[in-house]
Design an enzyme around this catalytic site. Structure first.
Site, PDB file in Angstrom:
ATOM      1  N   ASP A  97       0.949  -1.287  -0.035  1.00 16.17           N
ATOM      2  CA  ASP A  97      -0.061  -0.218  -0.137  1.00 16.17           C
ATOM      3  C   ASP A  97       0.835   1.247  -0.072  1.00 16.17           C
ATOM      4  O   ASP A  97       1.879   1.362   0.896  1.00 16.17           O
ATOM      5  CB  ASP A  97      -0.900   0.082   1.154  1.00 16.17           C
ATOM      6  CG  ASP A  97      -2.120   1.113   1.406  1.00 16.17           C
ATOM      7  OD1 ASP A  97      -2.593   1.528   0.327  1.00 16.17           O
ATOM      8  OD2 ASP A  97      -2.368   1.478   2.336  1.00 16.17           O
ATOM      9  N   HIS A  98       0.672   2.139  -0.984  1.00 13.74           N
ATOM     10  CA  HIS A  98       1.322   3.533  -0.937  1.00 13.74           C
ATOM     11  C   HIS A  98       2.878   3.142  -0.960  1.00 13.74           C
ATOM     12  O   HIS A  98       3.652   3.792  -0.226  1.00 13.74           O
ATOM     13  CB  HIS A  98       1.000   4.379   0.318  1.00 13.74           C
ATOM     14  CG  HIS A  98      -0.375   4.733   0.199  1.00 13.74           C
ATOM     15  ND1 HIS A  98      -0.767   5.815  -0.779  1.00 13.74           N
ATOM     16  CD2 HIS A  98      -1.436   4.500   0.880  1.00 13.74           C
ATOM     17  CE1 HIS A  98      -2.045   6.109  -0.361  1.00 13.74           C
ATOM     18  NE2 HIS A  98      -2.551   5.176   0.457  1.00 13.74           N
ATOM     19  N   GLY A 194      -7.304   8.514   7.395  1.00 13.33           N
ATOM     20  CA  GLY A 194      -7.314   9.162   8.608  1.00 13.33           C
ATOM     21  C   GLY A 194      -8.776   8.906   9.369  1.00 13.33           C
ATOM     22  O   GLY A 194      -9.731   8.606   8.772  1.00 13.33           O
ATOM     23  N   GLY A 228      -8.906   5.837   1.554  1.00 13.58           N
ATOM     24  CA  GLY A 228      -9.562   6.562   2.729  1.00 13.58           C
ATOM     25  C   GLY A 228     -10.886   6.311   3.119  1.00 13.58           C
ATOM     26  O   GLY A 228     -11.747   7.375   3.146  1.00 13.58           O
ATOM     27  N   SER A 230     -12.420   4.214   5.278  1.00 19.49           N
ATOM     28  CA  SER A 230     -12.951   3.775   6.830  1.00 19.49           C
ATOM     29  C   SER A 230     -14.259   4.667   6.954  1.00 19.49           C
ATOM     30  O   SER A 230     -14.555   5.667   6.577  1.00 19.49           O
ATOM     31  CB  SER A 230     -11.923   3.991   7.645  1.00 19.49           C
ATOM     32  OG  SER A 230     -10.800   3.170   7.893  1.00 19.49           O
ATOM     33  N   ASN A 270     -10.090   0.610   0.282  1.00 18.56           N
ATOM     34  CA  ASN A 270      -9.118   0.496   1.365  1.00 18.56           C
ATOM     35  C   ASN A 270      -9.672   0.945   2.537  1.00 18.56           C
ATOM     36  O   ASN A 270     -10.139   2.114   2.926  1.00 18.56           O
ATOM     37  CB  ASN A 270      -8.108   1.308   0.959  1.00 18.56           C
ATOM     38  CG  ASN A 270      -6.959   0.759  -0.022  1.00 18.56           C
ATOM     39  OD1 ASN A 270      -7.639  -0.345  -0.871  1.00 18.56           O
ATOM     40  ND2 ASN A 270      -6.080   1.557  -0.421  1.00 18.56           N
ATOM     41  N   ASP A 272      -8.073   1.017   6.901  1.00 12.96           N
ATOM     42  CA  ASP A 272      -7.152   0.980   7.849  1.00 12.96           C
ATOM     43  C   ASP A 272      -7.774   1.462   9.052  1.00 12.96           C
ATOM     44  O   ASP A 272      -7.664   0.720  10.291  1.00 12.96           O
ATOM     45  CB  ASP A 272      -5.859   1.583   7.297  1.00 12.96           C
ATOM     46  CG  ASP A 272      -4.712   1.403   8.347  1.00 12.96           C
ATOM     47  OD1 ASP A 272      -4.790   0.528   9.252  1.00 12.96           O
ATOM     48  OD2 ASP A 272      -3.536   1.745   8.048  1.00 12.96           O
TER      49      ASP A 272
HETATM   50  P1  13P Z   1      -8.427   4.851   6.026  1.00 12.18           P
HETATM   51  O1  13P Z   1      -7.575   5.576   6.823  1.00 12.18           O
HETATM   52  O2  13P Z   1      -9.778   5.599   5.828  1.00 12.18           O
HETATM   53  O3  13P Z   1      -8.790   3.522   6.625  1.00 12.18           O
HETATM   54  O4  13P Z   1      -7.599   4.517   4.895  1.00 12.18           O
HETATM   55  C1  13P Z   1      -6.940   3.471   4.461  1.00 12.18           C
HETATM   56  C2  13P Z   1      -6.295   3.583   3.085  1.00 12.18           C
HETATM   57  O5  13P Z   1      -6.460   4.463   2.064  1.00 12.18           O
HETATM   58  C3  13P Z   1      -5.036   2.866   2.920  1.00 12.18           C
HETATM   59  O6  13P Z   1      -4.106   2.663   1.733  1.00 12.18           O
HETATM   60  O1  G3H Z   2      -2.873   5.093   3.393  1.00 11.65           O
HETATM   61  C1  G3H Z   2      -2.425   4.908   4.316  1.00 11.65           C
HETATM   62  C2  G3H Z   2      -2.303   3.781   5.476  1.00 11.65           C
HETATM   63  O2  G3H Z   2      -3.634   4.068   6.343  1.00 11.65           O
HETATM   64  C3  G3H Z   2      -1.237   3.255   6.021  1.00 11.65           C
HETATM   65  O3  G3H Z   2      -1.031   3.956   7.141  1.00 11.65           O
HETATM   66  O4  G3H Z   2       1.602   4.267   6.483  1.00 11.65           O
HETATM   67  O5  G3H Z   2       0.566   4.685   8.823  1.00 11.65           O
HETATM   68  O6  G3H Z   2       1.070   2.394   7.754  1.00 11.65           O
HETATM   69  P1  G3H Z   2       0.712   3.822   7.650  1.00 11.65           P
HETATM   70 ZN    ZN Z   3      -4.305   4.886   0.977  1.00 12.01          ZN
END
Ligand code: 13P
Ligand code: G3H
Ligand code: ZN
Length: 384
Positions: A97-98, A194, A228, A230, A270, A272
């Site tokens: 991811d990213h 977030g 993003g 959640s 996604n 997190d």
């Molecule tokens: P959230 O912060 O909304 O859970 O987004 C997660 C995300 O985009 C991980 O790449």
């Molecule tokens: O998009 C970002 C995710 O929430 C991952 O977060 O880089 O803190 O692991 P992190």
């Molecule tokens: Zn993301």
């Protein structure tokens, strides 16, 4: 079995449901996530971000981990996903991811990831195209899928903070797919990373619809990703704050909007933050309901760190006392086992409803069980 992410997204696209992707930060979470996907017969996309790889590699300052540490962490995550996913009856993809650099992409491919994201969204359009194209050239010969990103999400993206968002241009998205050969693309359309997404956020669904329409018109065979996303269940926020947490302005995306966009263009969603919140709530309850654990030799330090940081809800910031458990799955005593259960239950509670609501529930048999080698052959034949 382990599959490239593309196989899972092809089924989601063809059958019109949303496939959630969940960020993982410990061996126990990976075990629990695969277990609940199996129970609900959903394909699984589990993801590790750059920071997760560093954290799982043992970096104390995991937001600034070096490449060597990330290599170790990527392999540990890869090994855990193989341990619980390789013989699983459901298709499982492990996705970076990213990802920020080609070195990270390479480390993840070596570590057993079946999919990678290269996030060039902070670069100029030309540089983003060039970087993403290089990632595709690196990954596709292994059958590994690639996700790019176009447009800027507001909020914290990895270490990059952007106060405002730049929405994705649907026609440029088509050009991006064509020039890079990537499989999936993260678009900016109103979500942000977030727990503070703003109250009553309204997703610009028109951007997803327009992008997908333009792609179909131009014969682009790719998938769209909602970052993003959640939902920040308000009961988690209420319960954490009632136990002494200090979460302010914590609001997510209304799940009905995500269900809606999953039917009109968005294939991958996604999540997190919801998992972090559920795990934090569970651990607060554990220590408050069992005060003797606050003084435990093996886990008491977790509670002290949590108490000292009431605004924090990222478990990585307070689990330092049990790093071998987090990174390797060792469970040395009964107190540590209780912490692991809290983390596992947090994963299960936050993931299960989303699998049902986004519609991947009971669809695992619709996913083609394609191996990385078979996918590599397909890319070769198609010249991508
Ligand atoms: P959230 O912060 O909304 O859970 O987004 C997660 C995300 O985009 C991980 O790449
Ligand atoms: O998009 C970002 C995710 O929430 C991952 O977060 O880089 O803190 O692991 P992190
Ligand atoms: Zn993301």
């Amino acid at each position: 079995m382990l599959v490239p992410m593309r196989a899972i997204l092809e089924a989601a696209d063809k059958h019109g449901y949303g496939q959630a992707a969940f960020n993982m930060n410990s061996v126990g979470q990976i075990e629990a996530a695969i277990q609940i996907h199996e129970l609900l017969r959903s394909g699984a996309i589990l993801q590790g971000a750059e920071a997760s790889n560093a954290y799982m590699g043992g970096a104390e300052d995991f937001m600034h981990g070096d490449l060597e540490t990330k290599k170790v962490g990527a392999k540990r995550i890869g090994d855990a996903v193989k341990k619980y996913g390789a013989d699983s009856p459901i298709p499982v993809a492990l996705h970076l991811d990213h990802g920020k650099t080609l070195e990270s992409v390479k480390a993840c491919i070596d570590g057993g990831y079946t999919s990678v994201m290269i996030d060039g969204s902070s670069l100029s359009y030309e540089d983003n195209v060039a970087l993403t194209r290089e990632a595709v050239k690196l990954a596709h010969p292994y059958g590994v899928s690639v996700e790019g990103e176009l447009g800027v999400l507001a909020g914290v993206e990895d270490h990059v903070f952007s106060a405002t968002s730049t929405y994705t241009n649907p026609m440029q998205a088509v050009d991006f797919f064509k020039k890079t050969g990537c499989d999936a693309l993260a678009i900016s359309y109103g979500t942000c990373h977030g727990a503070s997404k703003g109250k009553d956020t309204k997703i610009r669904r028109e951007i997803a619809i327009a992008t997908k329409e333009c792609m179909m018109h131009e014969g682009v065979n790719g998938f769209l990703v909602s970052h993003g996303s959640s939902t920040v269940p308000q009961e988690y926020v209420r319960q954490i704050n009632a136990m002494g947490g200090q979460l302010e302005n914590a609001y997510g995306i209304d799940v009905a909007q995500l269900v809606d966009v999953a039917k009109c263009g968005i294939n991958k969603i996604n999540v997190d933050t919801d998992i972090r919140l559920a795990c934090t709530r569970n651990l607060m309850e554990l220590f408050l309901n069992n005060p003797e654990l606050q003084e435990s030799a093996s886990i008491g330090a977790i509670w002290k760190t949590m108490r000292a940081n009431p605004k924090n809800f990222d478990p990585r910031n307070y689990l330092q006392a049990i790093m071998p458990t987090i990174t390797l799955g060792d469970v040395p005593d009964a107190d540590v086992a209780k912490v692991v259960d809290c983390m596992k239950n947090g994963v299960i509670e936050s993931i299960a409803p989303l699998l049902v609501q986004f519609g991947s529930y009971r669809k695992s048999d619709l996913i083609e069980p394609v191996t990385l080698e078979q996918m590599a052959d397909r890319y070769k034949k198609e010249g991508i």
